[in-house]
Write an enzyme that holds these catalytic residues in place. Structure first.
Site, PDB file in Angstrom:
ATOM      1  N   PHE B 116       0.898  -1.314   0.142  1.00 21.86           N
ATOM      2  CA  PHE B 116       0.164  -0.088   0.117  1.00 21.86           C
ATOM      3  C   PHE B 116       0.748   1.135   0.006  1.00 21.86           C
ATOM      4  O   PHE B 116       2.066   1.280   0.398  1.00 21.86           O
ATOM      5  CB  PHE B 116      -0.813  -0.066   1.282  1.00 21.86           C
ATOM      6  CG  PHE B 116      -2.379  -0.006   0.915  1.00 21.86           C
ATOM      7  CD1 PHE B 116      -3.195  -1.079   0.578  1.00 21.86           C
ATOM      8  CD2 PHE B 116      -3.091   1.453   1.155  1.00 21.86           C
ATOM      9  CE1 PHE B 116      -4.390  -1.034   0.203  1.00 21.86           C
ATOM     10  CE2 PHE B 116      -4.510   1.297   0.690  1.00 21.86           C
ATOM     11  CZ  PHE B 116      -5.088   0.222   0.377  1.00 21.86           C
ATOM     12  N   GLN B 238      -7.438  15.217   2.953  1.00 22.99           N
ATOM     13  CA  GLN B 238      -6.983  14.043   1.893  1.00 22.99           C
ATOM     14  C   GLN B 238      -7.735  13.878   0.715  1.00 22.99           C
ATOM     15  O   GLN B 238      -8.960  13.733   0.743  1.00 22.99           O
ATOM     16  CB  GLN B 238      -6.555  12.892   2.565  1.00 22.99           C
ATOM     17  CG  GLN B 238      -5.914  11.827   1.662  1.00 22.99           C
ATOM     18  CD  GLN B 238      -5.460  10.770   2.284  1.00 22.99           C
ATOM     19  OE1 GLN B 238      -6.108   9.832   2.543  1.00 22.99           O
ATOM     20  NE2 GLN B 238      -4.137  10.538   2.480  1.00 22.99           N
ATOM     21  N   HIS B 240      -7.775  11.549  -2.088  1.00 24.58           N
ATOM     22  CA  HIS B 240      -7.193  10.327  -2.804  1.00 24.58           C
ATOM     23  C   HIS B 240      -6.933  10.333  -4.333  1.00 24.58           C
ATOM     24  O   HIS B 240      -7.912  10.942  -4.931  1.00 24.58           O
ATOM     25  CB  HIS B 240      -8.134   9.159  -2.330  1.00 24.58           C
ATOM     26  CG  HIS B 240      -7.585   7.794  -2.694  1.00 24.58           C
ATOM     27  ND1 HIS B 240      -7.570   7.318  -3.829  1.00 24.58           N
ATOM     28  CD2 HIS B 240      -7.643   6.783  -1.738  1.00 24.58           C
ATOM     29  CE1 HIS B 240      -6.727   6.088  -3.681  1.00 24.58           C
ATOM     30  NE2 HIS B 240      -6.953   5.695  -2.322  1.00 24.58           N
ATOM     31  N   LEU B 250     -14.578   5.498  -4.956  1.00 20.69           N
ATOM     32  CA  LEU B 250     -13.092   5.202  -4.758  1.00 20.69           C
ATOM     33  C   LEU B 250     -12.635   4.022  -5.402  1.00 20.69           C
ATOM     34  O   LEU B 250     -13.367   2.987  -5.412  1.00 20.69           O
ATOM     35  CB  LEU B 250     -12.799   5.122  -3.265  1.00 20.69           C
ATOM     36  CG  LEU B 250     -11.300   4.932  -2.851  1.00 20.69           C
ATOM     37  CD1 LEU B 250     -10.765   6.275  -2.935  1.00 20.69           C
ATOM     38  CD2 LEU B 250     -11.016   4.139  -1.794  1.00 20.69           C
ATOM     39  N   GLU B 253      -6.372   2.125  -3.338  1.00 14.77           N
ATOM     40  CA  GLU B 253      -4.917   1.909  -3.574  1.00 14.77           C
ATOM     41  C   GLU B 253      -4.523   0.678  -3.688  1.00 14.77           C
ATOM     42  O   GLU B 253      -3.143   0.187  -4.278  1.00 14.77           O
ATOM     43  CB  GLU B 253      -4.279   2.600  -2.324  1.00 14.77           C
ATOM     44  CG  GLU B 253      -2.840   3.065  -2.457  1.00 14.77           C
ATOM     45  CD  GLU B 253      -2.611   4.238  -1.282  1.00 14.77           C
ATOM     46  OE1 GLU B 253      -2.975   5.174  -1.226  1.00 14.77           O
ATOM     47  OE2 GLU B 253      -1.914   3.697  -0.234  1.00 14.77           O
ATOM     48  N   HIS B 371     -11.431  12.564   0.173  1.00 18.39           N
ATOM     49  CA  HIS B 371     -11.367  11.152   0.849  1.00 18.39           C
ATOM     50  C   HIS B 371     -11.678  11.275   2.262  1.00 18.39           C
ATOM     51  O   HIS B 371     -12.326  10.621   2.832  1.00 18.39           O
ATOM     52  CB  HIS B 371     -10.476  10.623   0.208  1.00 18.39           C
ATOM     53  CG  HIS B 371     -10.159   9.125   0.475  1.00 18.39           C
ATOM     54  ND1 HIS B 371     -11.326   8.329   0.253  1.00 18.39           N
ATOM     55  CD2 HIS B 371      -9.311   8.352   1.113  1.00 18.39           C
ATOM     56  CE1 HIS B 371     -11.084   6.974   0.879  1.00 18.39           C
ATOM     57  NE2 HIS B 371      -9.802   7.140   1.515  1.00 18.39           N
ATOM     58  N   ARG B 413      -2.769  11.147   5.649  1.00 18.00           N
ATOM     59  CA  ARG B 413      -2.870   9.855   6.280  1.00 18.00           C
ATOM     60  C   ARG B 413      -2.332   8.889   5.208  1.00 18.00           C
ATOM     61  O   ARG B 413      -2.472   8.899   4.090  1.00 18.00           O
ATOM     62  CB  ARG B 413      -4.460   9.515   6.592  1.00 18.00           C
ATOM     63  CG  ARG B 413      -4.616   8.031   6.959  1.00 18.00           C
ATOM     64  CD  ARG B 413      -5.879   7.772   7.428  1.00 18.00           C
ATOM     65  NE  ARG B 413      -6.992   7.830   6.258  1.00 18.00           N
ATOM     66  CZ  ARG B 413      -7.334   6.834   5.498  1.00 18.00           C
ATOM     67  NH1 ARG B 413      -6.459   5.705   5.557  1.00 18.00           N
ATOM     68  NH2 ARG B 413      -8.205   7.149   4.537  1.00 18.00           N
TER      69      ARG B 413
HETATM   70  C1  FAD Z   1     -14.360   4.720  -0.208  1.00 18.92           C
HETATM   71  C2  FAD Z   1     -13.425   4.548   1.133  1.00 18.92           C
HETATM   72  C3  FAD Z   1     -12.518   3.631   1.268  1.00 18.92           C
HETATM   73  C4  FAD Z   1     -11.832   3.458   2.205  1.00 18.92           C
HETATM   74  N1  FAD Z   1     -10.835   2.586   2.508  1.00 18.92           N
HETATM   75  C5  FAD Z   1      -9.858   2.485   3.595  1.00 18.92           C
HETATM   76  C6  FAD Z   1      -8.801   1.550   3.557  1.00 18.92           C
HETATM   77  O1  FAD Z   1      -8.958   0.696   2.921  1.00 18.92           O
HETATM   78  N2  FAD Z   1      -8.272   1.448   4.889  1.00 18.92           N
HETATM   79  C7  FAD Z   1      -8.308   2.381   5.846  1.00 18.92           C
HETATM   80  O2  FAD Z   1      -7.610   2.440   6.729  1.00 18.92           O
HETATM   81  N3  FAD Z   1      -9.081   3.290   5.697  1.00 18.92           N
HETATM   82  C8  FAD Z   1      -9.953   3.438   4.576  1.00 18.92           C
HETATM   83  N4  FAD Z   1     -10.959   4.323   4.298  1.00 18.92           N
HETATM   84  C9  FAD Z   1     -11.329   5.414   5.515  1.00 18.92           C
HETATM   85  C10 FAD Z   1     -12.155   4.634   6.596  1.00 18.92           C
HETATM   86  O3  FAD Z   1     -12.641   3.992   5.964  1.00 18.92           O
HETATM   87  C11 FAD Z   1     -12.718   5.771   7.244  1.00 18.92           C
HETATM   88  O4  FAD Z   1     -12.130   6.923   7.686  1.00 18.92           O
HETATM   89  C12 FAD Z   1     -13.398   5.183   8.670  1.00 18.92           C
HETATM   90  O5  FAD Z   1     -14.146   4.008   8.370  1.00 18.92           O
HETATM   91  C13 FAD Z   1     -14.371   5.867   9.406  1.00 18.92           C
HETATM   92  O6  FAD Z   1     -14.718   5.171  10.334  1.00 18.92           O
HETATM   93  P1  FAD Z   1     -15.616   6.069  11.472  1.00 18.92           P
HETATM   94  O7  FAD Z   1     -16.234   4.873  12.430  1.00 18.92           O
HETATM   95  O8  FAD Z   1     -14.913   7.132  11.990  1.00 18.92           O
HETATM   96  O9  FAD Z   1     -16.861   6.747  10.980  1.00 18.92           O
HETATM   97  P2  FAD Z   1     -18.039   6.023   9.894  1.00 18.92           P
HETATM   98  O10 FAD Z   1     -17.981   4.670   9.633  1.00 18.92           O
HETATM   99  O11 FAD Z   1     -18.234   7.036   8.666  1.00 18.92           O
HETATM  100  O12 FAD Z   1     -19.335   5.965  10.715  1.00 18.92           O
HETATM  101  C14 FAD Z   1     -19.884   7.330  11.200  1.00 18.92           C
HETATM  102  C15 FAD Z   1     -21.112   7.105  12.035  1.00 18.92           C
HETATM  103  O13 FAD Z   1     -21.551   8.111  12.633  1.00 18.92           O
HETATM  104  C16 FAD Z   1     -23.154   8.143  12.587  1.00 18.92           C
HETATM  105  N5  FAD Z   1     -23.082   9.692  12.604  1.00 18.92           N
HETATM  106  C17 FAD Z   1     -22.912  10.533  11.931  1.00 18.92           C
HETATM  107  N6  FAD Z   1     -23.353  11.793  12.139  1.00 18.92           N
HETATM  108  C18 FAD Z   1     -24.317  11.602  13.362  1.00 18.92           C
HETATM  109  C19 FAD Z   1     -25.230  12.252  13.824  1.00 18.92           C
HETATM  110  N7  FAD Z   1     -25.546  13.711  13.776  1.00 18.92           N
HETATM  111  N8  FAD Z   1     -26.052  11.561  14.960  1.00 18.92           N
HETATM  112  C20 FAD Z   1     -25.966  10.189  14.847  1.00 18.92           C
HETATM  113  N9  FAD Z   1     -25.055   9.488  14.337  1.00 18.92           N
HETATM  114  C21 FAD Z   1     -24.315  10.182  13.428  1.00 18.92           C
HETATM  115  C22 FAD Z   1     -23.397   7.529  11.337  1.00 18.92           C
HETATM  116  O14 FAD Z   1     -24.570   7.067  11.314  1.00 18.92           O
HETATM  117  C23 FAD Z   1     -22.180   6.246  11.314  1.00 18.92           C
HETATM  118  O15 FAD Z   1     -22.780   5.317  12.284  1.00 18.92           O
HETATM  119  C24 FAD Z   1     -11.742   4.488   3.248  1.00 18.92           C
HETATM  120  C25 FAD Z   1     -12.591   5.595   3.246  1.00 18.92           C
HETATM  121  C26 FAD Z   1     -13.577   5.617   1.929  1.00 18.92           C
HETATM  122  C27 FAD Z   1     -14.618   6.626   1.939  1.00 18.92           C
END
Ligand code: FAD
Ligand code: FES
Lengths: 238, 599
Positions: B116, B238, B240, B250, B253, B371, B413
């Site tokens: 990666f 960031q 991507h 997306l 990578e 991203h 990142r």
């Molecule tokens: C397409 C894509 C591919 C990726 N691939 C990778 C990868 O291969 N490796 C890697 O390390 N990272 C990757 N990332 C980054 C990583 O996936 C995310 O940064 C990470 O999953 C974020 O997790 P989280 O739990 O912080 O938020 P999220 O999974 O986004 O969850 C947010 C939560 O908050 C809740 N929420 C939001 N606002 C409110 C509100 N006002 N009230 C109540 N609930 C709310 C939502 O319902 C949800 O449950 C990728 C990101 C994307 C977009």
């Protein structure tokens, strides 16, 4: 854009606060052939009629929010392009669930069935210091059913489910399959018992609308057959 | 009014929220509140992998992972946090495996790993296989697995409840709860808690082209900001390098990890020129800039704003041979279409569905896509929110995941480090908030709880202006793409700021169509637009002040990194009058003094 065209979109509408019964509403929208159905719903909601309700999040077929009936078929609105539908589109909520509003249905009964099949790995041995070993072949055994995104497109396309809402439905069977055939799992026999229930896997009448409905192209037919086979033989080593 | 009392309340059910919930619920009565049904969270969209120096494929060490992360961050990450995260990485990946996560396997049955961007063998500088993955749906598997464990452990969920405010007891200086809007009914709920965690994810929706879900609107960060809590390093967002042209979806990578290369209109593998050692696997900021420079130089495909990502087996094998990449047997590495289909099924499916292109036959048109938020709500390594230069803790308030800034990602990142971040710091925060709940008594709610939220919603509902929130959002997203994207200048940023403020003014005159209570997304989206506007403003103000280039923040008028002046974190505060004040705090450096960053 050369190929922009006008689409007539007929949408099932129901708001329990004001409507005594559901009705249809028609919208005319300018669309590009590569627009997804969800883009068209957004155009309507954002620029014509903000009262329209539908769920969506990821917009690329990964989160399972926007399964609905599009021109008679279950699909994710974010995975169907307008060019495959042409200028006339009819959109309805998933069948067999209570409508909360417009295209939004109450999914709780669906998730209750999901929870009923013990959808988590059960292994009674203390875990090793590193990973549990699993060969690529063992891993491949249940690969297909790990793809499920719980969108309910399969279950709500199933005539057995329409006829009997207690039927556990293809989605829960797919989820059970994912664990039953995972070499690390030790509760597969218990899951088979749950699925052998009278509202379990034998309610399947082999219509297999579900296979076509699955946006993840899971071979549900195979998964159901394997579960049935495991129940008959009492073994998961088919 | 609906009133609930839980010792710990977790807002968000992505990877960070669910991991926190698993740990918090072991020690305290816990509720998880999420605007989406948990498995709809955007963690499920993560594709490529989770980073951990397991050394399953080749030699690797957590210290190498730590150094790569610090270097990738352009030396802005806090090194104590990075060392902790990378040291915990192997054990937490094994923990996920024990929970049932179906990782891909090596022939010996171990967790499979792949290369990666920015992850290297520190001796040779060459890419190392560190990304543990489950095909190209690693995030889906993490989200599913954690949710399954929550079911197993009977965690209490409030699904489709949108948190709109944070409750602070000013007298005791403690966070004591949240106010949530029940989407199905339009009712407000007050949650009284001893400790509250925000795990609400990122805010890619601020930009026009993004890999982020429609629901990633920065709610948690915006709520905290409006309640006087600073936001850290917001200028670092960031892009991507490889989003599907125009759609932003997306392309992981992992495609380049499996051997895919970027190609310009002249058929040249241009990353050779920008990063001679790791080439297409340089850090994302480097690759995104390179793509834009190619486009500017007229070498976009057919003069358009995109380049090709080519993962056809013949292309991959050609460049493997050229780079001298060897397989485990020491022979030149070769891939087949069948192998790639197994490793990248989803991205192949996306291309077929949305572009009508089969990546095994044709290259994919890609452009950088908004991203990931490196910045966010400042926390220490326990997930406790810290509110000033001295890292003073605001008791009872926690943040984890993309919405938090620990900071392990600094200015940029590395891929696979967010999935790691969410589980490591989700776990630590969950443990900590349960301990806090056990050790502390209830603090009373403030006098006003739901009333300000109700007033705000009524204002939106009853407003009779002519502006549509969706139109403002569209204008904002285009503006941010043009002015506050990969390349920035003083003039562009100033222009953006003026226009954001105009949009904020116009926002005062919006009207919505739906006045009802049932599933009123018109109302919710209008509220979310306010969040996007606030986040856009903080981002721009922070970016304008930082007169240097570092990681994802690239100022054409200040193209060098300036450690003397700017080796520090930004803290942006909202003043009672609505103005934004900037303060700064030092970066924690343990082992690695800043060096020039070359790939
Ligand atoms: C397409 C894509 C591919 C990726 N691939 C990778 C990868 O291969 N490796 C890697 O390390 N990272 C990757 N990332 C980054 C990583 O996936 C995310 O940064 C990470 O999953 C974020 O997790 P989280 O739990 O912080 O938020 P999220 O999974 O986004 O969850 C947010 C939560 O908050 C809740 N929420 C939001 N606002 C409110 C509100 N006002 N009230 C109540 N609930 C709310 C939502 O319902 C949800 O449950 C990728 C990101 C994307 C977009
Ligand atoms: S919006 Fe996520 S599956 Fe369609």
């Amino acid at each position: 854009m050369a190929d922009v065209f006008q689409a007539t979109v007929r949408i099932f509408r129901y708001n329990p606060e004001v409507d005594t019964k559901p009705h249809w509403k028609e919208y005319t929208v300018e669309v590009e052939p590569t627009d997804r159905v969800v883009d068209v719903l957004h155009k309507i909601k954002w620029y014509q009629d903000g009262t329209l309700a539908f769920r969506r999040s990821c917009l690329h077929g990964i989160c399972g929010s926007d399964a609905m009936v599009i021109n008679g078929r279950n699909a994710l609105a974010c995975k169907v392009l307008m060019k495959t539908l042409g200028p006339k589109v009819v959109i309805e909520p998933l069948r067999g669930f209570r409508v909360i509003k417009d295209l939004v249905v109450d999914m709780e009964p669906f998730f209750a069935k999901y929870r009923s099949i013990l959808p988590y790995l059960i292994n009674y041995d203390p875990p090793p210091a590193r990973e549990r070993r699993q060969s690529p072949t063992e891993r491949a055994r249940f690969d297909d059913t790990t793809k499920c995104i719980l969108c309910a497109a399969c279950t709500t396309s199933c005539p057995s489910f329409w006829a009997n809402p207690h039927y556990i439905g293809p989605a829960a069977i797919v989820q059970a399959h994912r664990f039953i055939f995972d070499s690390r799992d030790q509760a597969w026999a218990e899951r088979l018992r749950i699925l052998a229930d009278r509202d379990g896997v034998w309610r399947c009448r082999s219509v297999f609308n579900c296979v076509e409905a699955c946006p993840r192209e899971i071979n549900i037919k195979k998964a159901i057959a394997e579960v049935q086979q495991a129940i008959i033989t009492g073994s998961r080593d088919l | 009014m609906n009133y609930h009392k839980f010792e710990t309340v977790i807002v968000g059910a992505g990877g960070a929220g669910l991991m926190a919930a698993l740990y918090a619920s072991r020690g305290a009565q816990t509720a998880v509140i999420s605007k989406l049904y948990p498995t709809r969270s955007h963690t499920g969209a993560a594709q490529g992998g989770i980073g951990a120096a397991l050394g399953n494929m080749e030699e690797d060490h957590p210290e190498w992972h730590a150094f790569d992360t610090v270097k990738g961050s352009d030396y802005l990450a806090d090194q104590d946090a990075v060392e902790l995260m990378t040291a915990m990485a192997p054990e937490i990946v094994f923990e996920l495996e024990h929970m049932g996560l179906p990782f891909d396997r090596t022939p010996e049955g171990k967790i499979a790993q792949r290369r990666f961007g920015g992850h290297t063998n520190n001796r040779t500088g060459k890419p190392v296989m560190r990304a543990c993955h489950a095909a190209d749906r690693t995030g889906h598997m993490i989200l599913q697995t954690l949710y399954q464990q929550c079911i197993k452990n009977n965690v209490t969920f409030f699904d489709e409840f949108q948190v709109m405010d944070l409750l602070i007891n000013e007298v005791e200086g403690r966070v004591v709860g949240v106010v949530a809007y029940e989407i199905a009914t339009g009712e407000l709920h007050v949650f009284h808690a001893k400790s509250v965690l925000f795990a609400t994810g990122g805010w890619g929706r601020v930009w026009e082209v993004t890999s982020n879900a429609a629901t990633l609107t920065g709610d948690g960060a915006a709520i905290a900001f409006r309640r006087g809590i600073p936001l850290e390093d917001m200028e670092f967002f960031q892009f991507h390098p490889t989003g599907i042209y125009k759609l932003g979806i997306l392309i992981t990578e992992g495609v380049r990890g499996e051997g895919g290369v970027l190609i310009n209109n002249e058929g040249e593998r241009f990353m050779n020129r920008y990063a001679p050692t790791v080439k297409d696997l340089a850090s994302r900021d480097v690759v995104s800039r390179a793509i834009y420079l190619e486009i500017r130089a007229g070498r976009g495909i057919n003069g358009q704003n995109y380049v090709y990502l080519d993962v056809r087996p013949e292309t991959v094998n050609k460049y493997f041979a050229e780079d001298g990449v060897q397989g485990p047997d020491g022979k030149p590495k070769q891939v087949t279409a069948e192998y790639l289909l197994k490793k990248l099924p989803d991205i192949i499916d996306f291309c077929k569905t949305y572009l009508g292109i089969d990546p095994m036959q044709e290259p994919m048109p890609v452009q950088p896509t908004a991203h990931y938020a490196m910045g966010g709500i400042p926390t220490n390594i326990y997930g406790e929110v810290v509110i000033d230069e001295q890292n003073t803790v605001l008791p009872g308030f926690y943040a984890a995941g993309e919405t938090a800034c620990v900071s392990v990602h600094g200015a940029n990142r590395l891929g696979t480090n967010s999935l790691l971040d969410i589980v490591v710091f989700g776990k630590l925060a969950g443990q900590r908030m349960a301990e806090f709940a056990r050790a502390n008594d209830w603090a009373p709610l403030p006098q006003e709880t739901w009333e300000p939220t109700q007033a705000m919603l009524d204002r939106i509902r009853n407003s009779r202006g002519k502006e549509r929130a969706a139109r403002l959002r569209e204008e904002l997203r285009r503006l941010m793409m043009d002015n506050v994207g990969v390349f920035r200048t003083e003039a562009l940023l100033n222009d953006a700021l003026t226009k954001i403020r105009e949009l904020k003014e116009r926002y005062q005159h919006i009207a919505i169509d739906d006045k009802g209570k049932t599933f009123n997304q018109d109302l919710i989206e209008a509220w979310e637009v306010a969040n996007l506007l606030d986040i856009a403003e903080v981002t721009t103000v922070s970016a304008l002040a930082r007169r240097e280039s570092r990681g994802a923040h690239y100022r054409e008028d200040y193209p060098q990194r300036d450690d003397e002046q700017w080796l520090k974190h930004t803290l942006a505060y909202r003043q009672p009058d609505g103005c934004i004040q900037l303060r700064y705090k030092p970066v924690v450096i343990t082992k690695w003094q800043p060096k020039e960053r070359v790939y």
